[in-house]
Design a protein around this motif. Structure first.
Motif, PDB file in Angstrom:
ATOM      1  N   ASN A  29      24.439 -16.727 -14.436  1.00 38.98           N
ATOM      2  CA  ASN A  29      25.584 -15.804 -14.443  1.00 38.98           C
ATOM      3  C   ASN A  29      26.282 -15.770 -13.084  1.00 38.98           C
ATOM      4  N   ILE A  30      25.517 -15.803 -12.009  1.00 34.94           N
ATOM      5  CA  ILE A  30      26.101 -15.802 -10.666  1.00 34.94           C
ATOM      6  C   ILE A  30      26.939 -17.060 -10.451  1.00 34.94           C
TER       7      ILE A  30
ATOM      8  N   MET B 210      14.987 -14.326 -14.635  1.00 36.37           N
ATOM      9  CA  MET B 210      15.601 -14.583 -13.346  1.00 36.37           C
ATOM     10  C   MET B 210      16.537 -15.791 -13.423  1.00 36.37           C
ATOM     11  N   ASN B 211      16.202 -16.745 -14.271  1.00 32.70           N
ATOM     12  CA  ASN B 211      17.046 -17.932 -14.428  1.00 32.70           C
ATOM     13  C   ASN B 211      18.409 -17.544 -15.003  1.00 32.70           C
ATOM     14  N   ASN B 212      18.420 -16.596 -15.930  1.00 37.64           N
ATOM     15  CA  ASN B 212      19.666 -16.133 -16.518  1.00 37.64           C
ATOM     16  C   ASN B 212      20.552 -15.465 -15.475  1.00 37.64           C
ATOM     17  N   PHE B 213      19.955 -14.785 -14.509  1.00 31.78           N
ATOM     18  CA  PHE B 213      20.705 -14.142 -13.436  1.00 31.78           C
ATOM     19  C   PHE B 213      21.472 -15.172 -12.625  1.00 31.78           C
TER      20      PHE B 213
ATOM     21  N   TYR C 287      30.607 -16.994 -12.086  1.00 32.03           N
ATOM     22  CA  TYR C 287      31.679 -16.158 -11.551  1.00 32.03           C
ATOM     23  C   TYR C 287      32.783 -16.941 -10.833  1.00 32.03           C
ATOM     24  N   PRO C 288      32.472 -17.932  -9.993  1.00 32.24           N
ATOM     25  CA  PRO C 288      33.575 -18.684  -9.361  1.00 32.24           C
ATOM     26  C   PRO C 288      34.457 -19.401 -10.382  1.00 32.24           C
ATOM     27  N   ARG C 289      33.869 -19.941 -11.413  1.00 29.39           N
ATOM     28  CA  ARG C 289      34.656 -20.607 -12.451  1.00 29.39           C
ATOM     29  C   ARG C 289      35.541 -19.607 -13.187  1.00 29.39           C
ATOM     30  N   PHE C 290      35.016 -18.423 -13.460  1.00 22.33           N
ATOM     31  CA  PHE C 290      35.807 -17.378 -14.097  1.00 22.33           C
ATOM     32  C   PHE C 290      36.948 -16.928 -13.185  1.00 22.33           C
ATOM     33  N   PHE C 291      36.669 -16.784 -11.895  1.00 23.15           N
ATOM     34  CA  PHE C 291      37.692 -16.372 -10.937  1.00 23.15           C
ATOM     35  C   PHE C 291      38.813 -17.395 -10.856  1.00 23.15           C
TER      36      PHE C 291
END
Length: 64
Positions: free
Chosen positions: A7-8, A1-4, A11-15
């Protein structure tokens, strides 16, 4: 669950980095236009005309 959650939160940094890369790719060809003085004037006038047209459309759409 920590890995989830990690990853969430990535996403803002990738965007943001993808959006900045896209802006840089779009702006790069216009740098060559500003090297020639006649094209520089034409480019600035074109940009100003686009901003005026966009503001005129938004003012008329919003009824201001």
């Amino acid at each position: 669950m920590n890995n989830f959650w990690t990853n969430i939160f990535r996403y803002p940094r990738f965007f943001i980095s993808s959006l900045l890369g896209l802006i840089l790719v779009i702006i790069t060809p216009f740098k060559s236009l500003f090297k020639t003085s006649s094209l520089r004037v034409f480019s600035i006038l074109f940009i100003l005309l686009g901003i005026i047209a966009l503001s005129n459309v938004l003012i008329n759409m919003l009824g201001l």
